[in-house]
Scaffold this active site. Structure first.
Site, PDB file in Angstrom:
ATOM      1  N   ARG A  57       0.835  -1.217   0.000  1.00 41.87           N
ATOM      2  CA  ARG A  57       0.000   0.000   0.000  1.00 41.87           C
ATOM      3  C   ARG A  57       0.860   1.253   0.000  1.00 41.87           C
ATOM      4  O   ARG A  57       0.481   2.303  -0.520  1.00 41.87           O
ATOM      5  CB  ARG A  57      -0.979   0.006   1.198  1.00 41.87           C
ATOM      6  CG  ARG A  57      -1.735   1.323   1.354  1.00 41.87           C
ATOM      7  CD  ARG A  57      -3.003   1.207   2.187  1.00 41.87           C
ATOM      8  NE  ARG A  57      -2.821   0.529   3.440  1.00 41.87           N
ATOM      9  CZ  ARG A  57      -2.237   1.078   4.531  1.00 41.87           C
ATOM     10  NH1 ARG A  57      -1.785   2.319   4.506  1.00 41.87           N
ATOM     11  NH2 ARG A  57      -2.126   0.365   5.637  1.00 41.87           N
ATOM     12  N   ASP A 182      -7.265  17.025 -15.849  1.00 40.97           N
ATOM     13  CA  ASP A 182      -7.505  15.632 -16.207  1.00 40.97           C
ATOM     14  C   ASP A 182      -7.104  15.488 -17.675  1.00 40.97           C
ATOM     15  O   ASP A 182      -7.764  16.019 -18.575  1.00 40.97           O
ATOM     16  CB  ASP A 182      -8.990  15.276 -15.981  1.00 40.97           C
ATOM     17  CG  ASP A 182      -9.279  13.803 -16.266  1.00 40.97           C
ATOM     18  OD1 ASP A 182      -8.587  13.213 -17.115  1.00 40.97           O
ATOM     19  OD2 ASP A 182     -10.221  13.247 -15.659  1.00 40.97           O
TER      20      ASP A 182
HETATM   21  N1  LCS Z   1     -11.527  11.007 -15.982  1.00 38.05           N
HETATM   22  C1  LCS Z   1     -12.030  10.841 -17.219  1.00 38.05           C
HETATM   23  C2  LCS Z   1     -11.830  11.914 -18.255  1.00 38.05           C
HETATM   24  C3  LCS Z   1     -12.735   9.690 -17.534  1.00 38.05           C
HETATM   25  O1  LCS Z   1     -13.223   9.567 -18.774  1.00 38.05           O
HETATM   26  C4  LCS Z   1     -12.938   8.698 -16.530  1.00 38.05           C
HETATM   27  C5  LCS Z   1     -13.708   7.465 -16.806  1.00 38.05           C
HETATM   28  C6  LCS Z   1     -12.390   8.915 -15.264  1.00 38.05           C
HETATM   29  C7  LCS Z   1     -11.690  10.073 -15.022  1.00 38.05           C
HETATM   30  C8  LCS Z   1     -12.533   7.898 -14.167  1.00 38.05           C
HETATM   31  O2  LCS Z   1     -11.699   6.808 -14.431  1.00 38.05           O
HETATM   32  P1  LCS Z   1     -11.961   5.287 -14.008  1.00 38.05           P
HETATM   33  O3  LCS Z   1     -12.173   5.278 -12.532  1.00 38.05           O
HETATM   34  O4  LCS Z   1     -13.160   4.802 -14.732  1.00 38.05           O
HETATM   35  O5  LCS Z   1     -10.682   4.614 -14.398  1.00 38.05           O
HETATM   36  N2  LCS Z   1     -14.480   7.516 -17.983  1.00 38.05           N
HETATM   37  C9  LCS Z   1     -15.301   6.616 -18.411  1.00 38.05           C
HETATM   38  C10 LCS Z   1     -16.095   6.775 -19.569  1.00 38.05           C
HETATM   39  O6  LCS Z   1     -16.172   7.782 -20.251  1.00 38.05           O
HETATM   40  N3  LCS Z   1     -16.763   5.662 -19.782  1.00 38.05           N
HETATM   41  O7  LCS Z   1     -16.563   4.745 -18.780  1.00 38.05           O
HETATM   42  C11 LCS Z   1     -15.601   5.279 -17.839  1.00 38.05           C
END
Ligand code: LCS
Length: 391
Positions: A57, A182
């Site tokens: 962790r 992001d």
């Molecule tokens: N940031 C962005 C821009 C994302 O598109 C997503 C997930 C996340 C953060 C979160 O990431 P995760 O925890 O899923 O790894 N986007 C998704 C989408 O557009 N479709 O399914 C998941």
């Protein structure tokens, strides 16, 4: 690796340190804990006076190798790998937001990055404002004396609207606020937020960085060692850490990032132009089309246009649903950034938890269909979309 190594060389070699057996790839250290040589060594590791590993962790060589690679690619101080992209997002929120603090965010962020603030952080007295961050005057107007974070997603999910990172950095720093970007839709291959002035960059590693739709994960990279230390302490205390096997798979996927991104965005350009010229299509949003409202900014800020397209059909939601039910090669699924082409409907899927009013305001309309373009032969993809729009 030479300190001036170029991006594609870094993709292959950054973060890789030969182990005792001179393994060419980082081995999977599938262990929860690490033995100390003696009691003093254990105490020194905990005191930070020896850099041995302690407990997974808190750090693990397979995970560290990936963290070092992404940090080098983003040009930051250090990387923090997490169990999911949302674990990365919430680690950043938890590190910089306390009761009474305020965050300004892009209105069209990934649904959960928004709903976790509205539905959960609000319970702890954190206030959030969501604005169209492609308009810097709206960002400035939303800032308050208690604003601690400016959080932007560019290109935004799913509207593909683009925010000026350098302008946001200037604004944030004028008010003593941290800028978080992001960078999931671009990956460091296409966009380097830290070089443009951001303080922190994060990714859903699930997407382009891993690229093979077989791992969920996240990563955060800070420019400033103090920010890294704060977020590392939050992450390791709360425990949304990545697993060594996850890290191994992502390190493997990462090596082909440039090759995948080049092919996917070449396909996306052809598909976006095809959609824009198609009589059934009402509008297309893709940074490589001059019709994109931030076309010039995209050219300046990104090395390429990426592989994400959103569009609306003239027949609205009904026509979009029919199309999604008729594709044969593209897969009807959420997620993005993999080698396979995916199609989905944000209003009822990825952004379902965002209120109808907020979706409307952010431009996440019912007719919006999102395509994550893969690396298949583009002619097969065109034929599939063509038949699905007729079907
Ligand atoms: N940031 C962005 C821009 C994302 O598109 C997503 C997930 C996340 C953060 C979160 O990431 P995760 O925890 O899923 O790894 N986007 C998704 C989408 O557009 N479709 O399914 C998941």
């Amino acid at each position: 690796m030479h300190k001036d190594a170029k991006f594609d060389t870094m993709l292959i070699h950054a973060g890789q340190k030969p182990d005792a057996l001179m393994s060419v790839n980082p081995p999977i250290y599938q262990t929860s804990t690490f033995a100390f040589k003696n009691a003093k060594h254990g105490a020194d590791c905990f005191a930070g006076e020896s850099d041995g590993f302690i407990y997974t962790r808190l750090g693990n060589p397979t995970i560290r190798s990936l963290e070092d690679a992404v940090a080098a690619l983003e040009g930051g101080f250090g990387g923090i790998a997490t169990a999911s992209g949302m674990a990365a997002v919430t680690t950043v929120y938890l590190s910089f937001l306390s009761a009474g603090a305020h965050i300004v965010s892009t209105d069209a962020v990934y649904g959960a990055s928004r709903s976790v603030l509205e539905n959960h952080f609000s319970r702890f007295g954190v206030e959030a404002s969501f604005v169209d961050s492609s308009r810097i005057e709206l960002v400035e107007a939303a800032l308050k004396p208690n604003t601690r974070l400016l959080y932007i997603e560019t290109p935004a999910n799913p509207t593909i609207s683009i925010t000026d990172i350098a302008a946001c950095a200037e604004l944030a720093h004028k008010y003593g606020i941290k800028l978080v970007v992001d960078n999931t839709f671009c990956s460091p291959y296409l966009q380097k937020p830290l070089e443009l002035g951001a303080d922190i960059v994060l990714h859903s590693i699930t997407k382009f960085i891993n690229g093979h739709a077989d791992v969920v994960g996240g990563v955060i990279v800070a420019k400033d060692p103090a920010d890294h230390k704060l977020m590392y302490n939050v992450m390791t205390s709360m425990g949304p850490n990545m697993d060594p096997h996850q890290a191994f798979l992502v390190s493997r996927g990462l090596k082909t990032l440039s090759l995948r991104m080049e092919r996917a965005q070449a396909n996306a350009q052809v598909i976006a132009e095809f959609l824009e010229g198609h009589p059934s299509v009402a509008w297309v949003r893709y940074p490589g089309l001059p019709s994109h409202p931030q076309y010039e900014l995209a050219k300046r800020q990104q090395k390429g246009s990426g592989a994400m397209i959103s569009f609306g059909l003239k027949g609205g939601f009904e026509a979009g649903s029919k199309m999604m039910d008729s594709v044969k090669l593209a897969t009807l699924a959420v997620s993005l950034g993999g080698v396979e082409t995916l199609i989905q409907h944000p209003a009822s899927m990825t952004h379902a938890k965002v209120s109808a009013a907020a979706k409307q305001k952010a431009g996440i309309t019912d007719e919006l269909v999102r395509l994550s373009v893969g690396i298949e032969d583009v002619n097969d993809l065109l034929a599939d979309l063509q038949q699905a729009m007729q079907g």
